[in-house]
Write a protein that holds these residues in place. Structure first.
Motif, PDB file in Angstrom:
ATOM      1  N   ARG A 124      29.967  40.579  90.474  1.00 17.24           N
ATOM      2  CA  ARG A 124      30.420  40.407  89.257  1.00 17.24           C
ATOM      3  C   ARG A 124      31.745  40.173  89.080  1.00 17.24           C
ATOM      4  O   ARG A 124      32.363  39.440  88.107  1.00 17.24           O
ATOM      5  N   SER A 136      26.032  40.776  86.668  1.00 16.43           N
ATOM      6  CA  SER A 136      25.386  41.620  85.311  1.00 16.43           C
ATOM      7  C   SER A 136      23.930  41.936  85.510  1.00 16.43           C
ATOM      8  O   SER A 136      23.503  43.225  85.241  1.00 16.43           O
ATOM      9  N   HIS A 176      29.455  36.164  87.308  1.00 18.45           N
ATOM     10  CA  HIS A 176      29.545  37.215  86.204  1.00 18.45           C
ATOM     11  C   HIS A 176      28.078  37.531  85.741  1.00 18.45           C
ATOM     12  O   HIS A 176      27.645  38.511  85.607  1.00 18.45           O
ATOM     13  N   THR A 177      27.286  36.549  85.388  1.00 15.23           N
ATOM     14  CA  THR A 177      25.917  36.671  84.837  1.00 15.23           C
ATOM     15  C   THR A 177      25.040  37.266  85.863  1.00 15.23           C
ATOM     16  O   THR A 177      24.176  38.180  85.707  1.00 15.23           O
TER      17      THR A 177
END
Length: 166
Positions: free
Chosen positions: A36, A48, A44-45
């Motif tokens: 992340r 997450s 990033h997604t």
């Protein structure tokens, strides 16, 4: 110090029965944080998603640690009360020992399914990372982690099944 060591001798099973879960869940959480930690939107997604998937395991790990701390405190109180020559005769200590044996083992049985789910999530996230070219290193490490966790979960399932069959 001697009292704490005696209390630990009655409560150490809570730690010993949960160490495999700590290794898997904490390492998955660390991998999710590493994936992340990037400016790339895909990473990033994906990170997450992995962080969200790691939460049940972290709650289990925290619960096992809390059980250990609680059981140590209960045993220590019994030792300080000096009611029993052998604290193993205390009903409080017997209940604590039963909890230290049963609760982590119950979580371990639940963890078999969670290990396979985390492995599947790792493999899918690695495919997304490699497919979108969001980070070759992170994708390969996540893929290897997912494959390794799949093998480990399969071995662990066989070991637990063999243990329960006896």
């Amino acid at each position: 110090m001697e009292n704490w060591l005696e209390a630990y001798s009655y409560c150490d099973t809570a730690l010993l029965n949960s160490r495999l879960m700590w290794i898997v869940y904490i390492s998955f959480f660390i991998l999710a944080v590493i994936v992340r930690k990037s400016e790339n939107k895909t990473r990033h997604t994906v990170g997450s998603v992995m962080l969200g998937a790691s939460m049940p395991g972290l709650l289990i790990s925290i619960g096992c640690l809390g059980l250990f701390v609680y059981s140590m405190a209960q045993c220590y109180k019994v030792i300080l009360s000096k009611e029993y020559y052998n604290i193993g005769d205390s009903p409080v200590v017997r209940n604590v020992q039963e909890m230290c044996n049963s609760v982590p083992v119950t979580f371990m049985l639940l963890s078999i399914a969670l290990f396979f789910i985390l492995a599947l999530i790792s493999i899918i996230c690695a495919i997304v990372l490699l497919g979108k070219k969001a980070g070759k290193g992170a994708g390969v490490i996540t893929l290897l982690y997912g494959l390794g966790l799949t093998v480990f979960a399969g071995w662990f399932l066989m070991a637990v099944t063999a243990f329960l069959a006896t």
